[in-house]
Write a protein that holds these residues in place. Structure first.
Motif, PDB file in Angstrom:
ATOM      1  N   THR A  97      62.179  38.671  74.332  1.00  0.00           N
ATOM      2  CA  THR A  97      60.978  37.962  73.155  1.00  0.00           C
ATOM      3  C   THR A  97      60.425  39.067  72.388  1.00  0.00           C
ATOM      4  O   THR A  97      60.238  38.668  71.098  1.00  0.00           O
ATOM      5  N   ILE A  98      59.899  39.808  73.100  1.00  0.00           N
ATOM      6  CA  ILE A  98      59.152  41.087  72.295  1.00  0.00           C
ATOM      7  C   ILE A  98      60.026  41.437  71.251  1.00  0.00           C
ATOM      8  O   ILE A  98      59.697  41.770  69.850  1.00  0.00           O
ATOM      9  N   ARG A  99      61.203  41.700  71.555  1.00  0.00           N
ATOM     10  CA  ARG A  99      62.449  42.025  70.195  1.00  0.00           C
ATOM     11  C   ARG A  99      62.543  41.267  69.287  1.00  0.00           C
ATOM     12  O   ARG A  99      62.284  41.443  68.133  1.00  0.00           O
ATOM     13  N   LEU A 100      62.369  39.962  69.594  1.00  0.00           N
ATOM     14  CA  LEU A 100      62.678  38.737  68.509  1.00  0.00           C
ATOM     15  C   LEU A 100      61.371  38.837  67.870  1.00  0.00           C
ATOM     16  O   LEU A 100      61.313  38.568  66.792  1.00  0.00           O
ATOM     17  N   THR A 101      60.201  38.976  68.550  1.00  0.00           N
ATOM     18  CA  THR A 101      58.986  38.843  67.650  1.00  0.00           C
ATOM     19  C   THR A 101      58.684  39.906  66.718  1.00  0.00           C
ATOM     20  O   THR A 101      58.240  39.798  65.790  1.00  0.00           O
ATOM     21  N   ILE A 102      59.169  41.138  67.179  1.00  0.00           N
ATOM     22  CA  ILE A 102      59.161  42.180  66.278  1.00  0.00           C
ATOM     23  C   ILE A 102      59.929  41.869  65.130  1.00  0.00           C
ATOM     24  O   ILE A 102      59.666  42.403  63.918  1.00  0.00           O
ATOM     25  N   VAL A 103      61.378  41.527  65.047  1.00  0.00           N
ATOM     26  CA  VAL A 103      62.068  41.082  64.034  1.00  0.00           C
ATOM     27  C   VAL A 103      61.435  40.289  63.275  1.00  0.00           C
ATOM     28  O   VAL A 103      61.278  40.523  61.967  1.00  0.00           O
ATOM     29  N   ALA A 104      60.903  39.073  63.737  1.00  0.00           N
ATOM     30  CA  ALA A 104      60.248  37.905  63.081  1.00  0.00           C
ATOM     31  C   ALA A 104      59.137  38.566  62.159  1.00  0.00           C
ATOM     32  O   ALA A 104      59.092  38.368  61.028  1.00  0.00           O
ATOM     33  N   ILE A 105      58.191  39.396  62.980  1.00  0.00           N
ATOM     34  CA  ILE A 105      56.940  39.933  62.287  1.00  0.00           C
ATOM     35  C   ILE A 105      57.579  41.015  61.208  1.00  0.00           C
ATOM     36  O   ILE A 105      56.742  41.074  59.893  1.00  0.00           O
ATOM     37  N   PHE A 106      58.543  41.791  61.456  1.00  0.00           N
ATOM     38  CA  PHE A 106      58.805  42.554  60.383  1.00  0.00           C
ATOM     39  C   PHE A 106      59.364  41.639  59.134  1.00  0.00           C
ATOM     40  O   PHE A 106      58.917  42.164  57.942  1.00  0.00           O
ATOM     41  N   PHE A 107      60.249  40.723  59.119  1.00  0.00           N
ATOM     42  CA  PHE A 107      60.419  39.989  58.000  1.00  0.00           C
ATOM     43  C   PHE A 107      59.230  39.240  57.406  1.00  0.00           C
ATOM     44  O   PHE A 107      59.108  39.258  56.131  1.00  0.00           O
ATOM     45  N   GLU A 108      58.240  38.613  58.090  1.00  0.00           N
ATOM     46  CA  GLU A 108      57.240  38.173  57.615  1.00  0.00           C
ATOM     47  C   GLU A 108      56.379  39.416  56.870  1.00  0.00           C
ATOM     48  O   GLU A 108      55.838  39.083  55.623  1.00  0.00           O
ATOM     49  N   ILE A 109      56.066  40.482  57.245  1.00  0.00           N
ATOM     50  CA  ILE A 109      55.371  41.427  56.562  1.00  0.00           C
ATOM     51  C   ILE A 109      56.227  41.851  55.197  1.00  0.00           C
ATOM     52  O   ILE A 109      55.776  41.882  54.057  1.00  0.00           O
ATOM     53  N   LEU A 110      57.524  42.190  55.494  1.00  0.00           N
ATOM     54  CA  LEU A 110      58.282  42.748  54.371  1.00  0.00           C
ATOM     55  C   LEU A 110      58.650  41.846  53.345  1.00  0.00           C
ATOM     56  O   LEU A 110      58.244  41.858  52.221  1.00  0.00           O
ATOM     57  N   ILE A 111      59.226  40.712  53.650  1.00  0.00           N
ATOM     58  CA  ILE A 111      59.315  39.697  52.684  1.00  0.00           C
ATOM     59  C   ILE A 111      58.311  38.865  52.144  1.00  0.00           C
ATOM     60  O   ILE A 111      57.742  38.615  51.229  1.00  0.00           O
ATOM     61  N   GLY A 112      57.233  38.377  53.201  1.00  0.00           N
ATOM     62  CA  GLY A 112      56.245  37.576  53.056  1.00  0.00           C
ATOM     63  C   GLY A 112      55.351  38.432  51.850  1.00  0.00           C
ATOM     64  O   GLY A 112      55.021  37.835  51.047  1.00  0.00           O
ATOM     65  N   ILE A 113      54.873  39.582  52.416  1.00  0.00           N
ATOM     66  CA  ILE A 113      53.922  40.053  51.611  1.00  0.00           C
ATOM     67  C   ILE A 113      54.623  40.587  50.287  1.00  0.00           C
ATOM     68  O   ILE A 113      53.996  40.377  48.900  1.00  0.00           O
ATOM     69  N   SER A 114      55.819  41.027  50.184  1.00  0.00           N
ATOM     70  CA  SER A 114      56.294  41.597  48.684  1.00  0.00           C
ATOM     71  C   SER A 114      56.400  40.034  48.012  1.00  0.00           C
ATOM     72  O   SER A 114      55.814  40.335  46.886  1.00  0.00           O
ATOM     73  N   LEU A 115      56.820  39.058  48.369  1.00  0.00           N
ATOM     74  CA  LEU A 115      56.965  37.835  47.533  1.00  0.00           C
ATOM     75  C   LEU A 115      55.531  37.432  47.167  1.00  0.00           C
ATOM     76  O   LEU A 115      55.191  36.951  46.008  1.00  0.00           O
ATOM     77  N   GLY A 116      54.586  37.527  48.094  1.00  0.00           N
ATOM     78  CA  GLY A 116      53.163  36.983  47.826  1.00  0.00           C
ATOM     79  C   GLY A 116      52.812  38.040  46.559  1.00  0.00           C
ATOM     80  O   GLY A 116      51.972  37.509  45.809  1.00  0.00           O
ATOM     81  N   VAL A 117      52.823  39.324  46.859  1.00  0.00           N
ATOM     82  CA  VAL A 117      52.571  40.480  45.645  1.00  0.00           C
ATOM     83  C   VAL A 117      52.869  39.905  44.393  1.00  0.00           C
ATOM     84  O   VAL A 117      52.372  39.822  43.333  1.00  0.00           O
ATOM     85  N   VAL A 118      54.283  39.819  44.372  1.00  0.00           N
ATOM     86  CA  VAL A 118      54.882  39.358  43.002  1.00  0.00           C
ATOM     87  C   VAL A 118      54.508  38.259  42.559  1.00  0.00           C
ATOM     88  O   VAL A 118      54.241  38.055  41.404  1.00  0.00           O
ATOM     89  N   THR A 119      54.478  37.177  43.240  1.00  0.00           N
ATOM     90  CA  THR A 119      54.244  35.806  42.691  1.00  0.00           C
ATOM     91  C   THR A 119      52.731  35.898  42.394  1.00  0.00           C
ATOM     92  O   THR A 119      52.192  35.263  41.200  1.00  0.00           O
ATOM     93  N   GLY A 120      51.899  36.471  42.946  1.00  0.00           N
ATOM     94  CA  GLY A 120      50.469  36.641  42.860  1.00  0.00           C
ATOM     95  C   GLY A 120      50.023  37.259  41.471  1.00  0.00           C
ATOM     96  O   GLY A 120      49.160  36.818  40.441  1.00  0.00           O
ATOM     97  N   LEU A 121      50.883  38.380  41.131  1.00  0.00           N
ATOM     98  CA  LEU A 121      50.823  39.106  39.857  1.00  0.00           C
ATOM     99  C   LEU A 121      51.348  38.476  38.637  1.00  0.00           C
ATOM    100  O   LEU A 121      50.736  38.481  37.700  1.00  0.00           O
ATOM    101  N   LYS A 122      52.419  37.585  38.991  1.00  0.00           N
ATOM    102  CA  LYS A 122      53.014  36.762  37.925  1.00  0.00           C
ATOM    103  C   LYS A 122      52.787  35.312  38.124  1.00  0.00           C
ATOM    104  O   LYS A 122      53.601  34.560  38.017  1.00  0.00           O
ATOM    105  N   ARG A 123      51.382  34.920  38.271  1.00  0.00           N
ATOM    106  CA  ARG A 123      51.220  33.592  38.606  1.00  0.00           C
ATOM    107  C   ARG A 123      51.542  32.805  37.268  1.00  0.00           C
ATOM    108  O   ARG A 123      51.140  32.988  36.208  1.00  0.00           O
ATOM    109  N   GLY A 124      52.163  31.613  37.543  1.00  0.00           N
ATOM    110  CA  GLY A 124      52.337  30.769  36.576  1.00  0.00           C
ATOM    111  C   GLY A 124      53.673  31.056  35.615  1.00  0.00           C
ATOM    112  O   GLY A 124      54.262  30.144  35.274  1.00  0.00           O
ATOM    113  N   ARG A 125      54.455  32.158  35.948  1.00  0.00           N
ATOM    114  CA  ARG A 125      55.544  32.576  35.412  1.00  0.00           C
ATOM    115  C   ARG A 125      56.827  31.881  36.295  1.00  0.00           C
ATOM    116  O   ARG A 125      56.709  31.374  37.366  1.00  0.00           O
TER     117      ARG A 125
END
Lengths: 307, 351
Positions: A97-125
């Motif tokens: 489960t720890i391995r599974l969680t690490i994979v999940a958190i990794f995706f959350e940080i990598l994809i979630g934050i990157s998408l959030g930054v891109v959309t936050g900077l280009k709001r409304g586009r």
């Protein structure tokens, strides 16, 4: 900073006792601890009385709680339905489960934050609108639907992955289940980051950073991101605990023999000792995750450190 | 102390061959495209600043003084902001035609800005030493260690006590006056040619205001910098400025050397501002106030924008926008540096 850490550690003690007491009461007072011990049939009164005596269930409640706490601290969580000690189950389940969680958190940080930054900077586009719509879809579809669908498509139809994870569950086999497990939180992280970035983008200190002649990259990474990540870190930290315990659905779908799987088995076979043992450990994990969040919070925001 | 001794001699003018003014704003227009329409924040502003000179830009909230400054710095939010026409010449070069990278290199190094609210303008999660040192690290490629030494020097320079001990503190651990000193230190870091101070003392209490203004004036003299001082406080202006530009609804309505403006205003709006300063010799009388509110920039009044609030307004003021024209003595003699945008400037200045 040192005093802050000590204070937070001391605060954990009453929370731990409170939470374990609740678990204990729920199982021993509201449920019947020996219900599952005689297989599918009801235990006959004589056997029940003997079992109660054997497990100390005839003693007063406070004594039972003390025994339980004593066992927890000595690492004795009893035996599972198949006669294995619960600690042995934990030893095999938690790493998975720890391995599974690490994979999940990794995706959350990598994809979630990157998408959030891109959309936050280009709001409304258009990028922003598209991603926002996608997160809405992900948020509104339950995990078991996404999980089964992906298993069917990638695993069965196209054969890109193995539909079931092997008992060893190496990282390579956990990528797709990890993504499924992370999907909902990932959408949350995206939205949280987006709002935070869009809000802080207009902050005075960002304007100052631009006026200082800093390159755009540096303005975003050093000044904007650091401030915007504070709420996101809180969420991700709390999510570690949730992912560890809440992977029941995902672990069932992909046949991963982790914590969720063992908990499920414990519940189905009415084995209280497995459930209580795992839940107690999960409480500890939750507490540690929250401590981690608070410490990270203090690292990110000096105003909290010195408060 | 020693730091001041070292630079006691007036530095030679920097920047080489350019001879004109340090900064010249020509016919600058700025508008904001909002859902309710186009807000014309700046409508044809002209002004210039020389090295070592202080220009005070005076005006109410919404008069366009800050927007002009932000346009010079290149930190306007675009969109919604837009600069449809105008030129901003720095050492004779139009900054509006430069690439973003060229402008970035001017920001902080050649032109620096001091903001109004130092608490929100400093990054709350970075130490002041880091924020000061960043100037050297980014523009001069200095190492972290050297930048910290420089940061301590700067904090000494703006007279922050125990600079060495406080360099690792965060902005919220400083008092308001000290924070504004840090802002000033940050603007001064690379010894820019021009500093724009956007209401640097508004958020401070009166005793600290005087200290901060003195510090700013002292450092300006030391480095022979141009200074644009944006303010709505006539008291602050009198001591430090060389010349004043009064703005109203995105236009300059009057320009004058500082003391002449106080003696003989040539625009009813300036007169109104001066009359609304409390005076000791008029104790007991009711304080004058300019009637009405600043105009809505989405719907600026026709003719002179000030006409609905002006005691002298007549039909001409409601139809025709007055140009900013040179003001002369009664006998026609020149008044150098004086201009007014009022149809009735003669009546206003000469009685």
């Amino acid at each position: 900073m040192g005093r802050y850490v000590i204070r937070r550690l001391l605060q954990m003690i009453p929370v731990f006792f409170g939470a374990t007491l609740l678990i204990f009461l729920m199982v021993n007072v509201m449920g019947d601890p020996i219900a599952g011990l005689c297989g599918d049939r009801q235990c006959d009164p004589a056997t029940a009385a003997q079992l109660e005596k054997e497990f100390g269930l005839d003693k007063p409640l406070w004594q039972q709680y003390l025994t339980y706490m004593g066992n927890v601290f000595t690492g004795d969580f009893g035996t599972a339905f198949n006669g294995q000690p619960v600690t042995e189950l934990m030893a095999s389940a938690f790493p998975v489960t720890i391995r599974l969680t690490i994979v999940a958190i990794f995706f959350e940080i990598l994809i979630g934050i990157s998408l959030g930054v891109v959309t936050g900077l280009k709001r409304g586009r258009p990028v922003d609108t598209t991603v926002l719509l996608l997160t809405l879809v992900v948020l509104s579809v339950p995990t078991f639907v996404t999980g089964l669908l992906i298993q069917l498509l990638l695993g069965v139809k196209w054969g890109w992955i193995k539909p079931a994870v092997s008992p060893e569950a190496p990282f390579s086999e956990l990528i797709v289940p990890g993504l499924v497990l992370a999907s909902v939180s990932l959408a949350y992280v995206t939205r949280l980051t987006r709002t935070s970035i869009a809000e802080n983008k207009r902050a005075d200190y960002v304007r100052t950073a631009v006026a200082k002649g800093l390159p755009r990259r540096r303005v975003i990474s050093r000044h904007l991101l650091r401030n915007s990540l504070i709420p996101v870190v809180t969420f991700i930290g709390a999510d570690i605990g949730a992912l560890m315990g809440g992977a029941i659905v995902t672990e069932r779908i992909f046949n991963i023999h982790g914590v969720g799987y063992q908990l499920y088995q414990g519940i189905v076979r009415q084995n209280t000792q497995t459930v209580v043992g795992f839940v107690t450990i999960l409480v500890l994990i939750f507490l540690l995750a929250n401590l981690l969040v608070d410490l990270l919070y203090a690292v990110l925001d000096p105003r909290i450190r010195y408060a | 102390m020693s730091i001041i001794d070292k630079t006691a001699a007036v530095p030679a003018p920097r920047g080489g061959d350019h001879t004109g003014p340090l900064l010249e704003v020509r016919d600058l227009h700025v508008e904001f495209h909002t859902r309710d329409g186009v807000a014309k924040a700046v409508n044809g502003v002209n002004y210039s600043v020389n090295a070592g000179e202080t220009l005070a830009v005076l005006g109410e909230s919404g008069s366009g003084k800050s927007v002009t400054a932000q346009a010079i710095m290149g930190i306007l939010d675009m969109p919604p902001g837009k600069i449809p026409q105008g030129e901003i010449l720095f050492r004779g070069e139009d900054m509006l035609k430069m690439s973003e990278e060229e402008r970035r290199k001017i920001r902080g190094r050649k032109i620096a800005m001091i903001f109004q609210d130092a608490l929100s303008s400093l990054n709350p999660v970075l130490t002041v030493g880091y924020q000061l040192g960043e100037m050297f690290r980014v523009h001069h490629g200095m190492s972290k260690k050297d930048a910290k030494v420089k940061a301590i020097e700067l904090m000494d320079k703006v007279k922050i006590p125990a600079a060495k001990a406080r360099v690792s503190d965060y902005p919220h651990q400083f008092s308001g006056g000290m924070r504004q000193r840090i802002m000033i230190a940050m603007a001064l870091a690379l010894e820019p040619d021009l500093i724009i101070a956007d209401e640097p003392t508004t958020a401070l209490d009166v005793t600290v205001q005087a200290q901060v203004m003195d510090l700013l004036a002292e450092l300006q003299q030391e480095y022979n910098m141009g200074l644009i001082l944006i303010t709505h406080d006539l008291g602050v202006v009198a001591d430090v400025a060389d010349k004043i530009a009064v703005m109203y609804a995105g236009r300059i309505v009057e320009q004058a050397p500082v003391h002449e403006l106080y003696k003989r205003p040539a625009h009813p709006y300036t007169r109104g501002l001066l009359d609304s300063i409390p005076r000791l010799d008029q104790k007991g009388q009711e304080l004058y106030a300019i009637k009405g509110l600043p105009p809505n920039l989405l719907k600026v009044p026709t003719g002179c924008a000030f006409n609905p609030r002006c005691p002298k307004a007549d039909d001409l003021c409601r139809t025709e926008i007055p140009a900013l024209v040179p003001v002369t003595e009664q006998n026609g003699a020149d008044l150098p540096g004086r201009k007014s945008a009022c149809h009735f400037w003669k009546e206003t200045i000469h009685g």
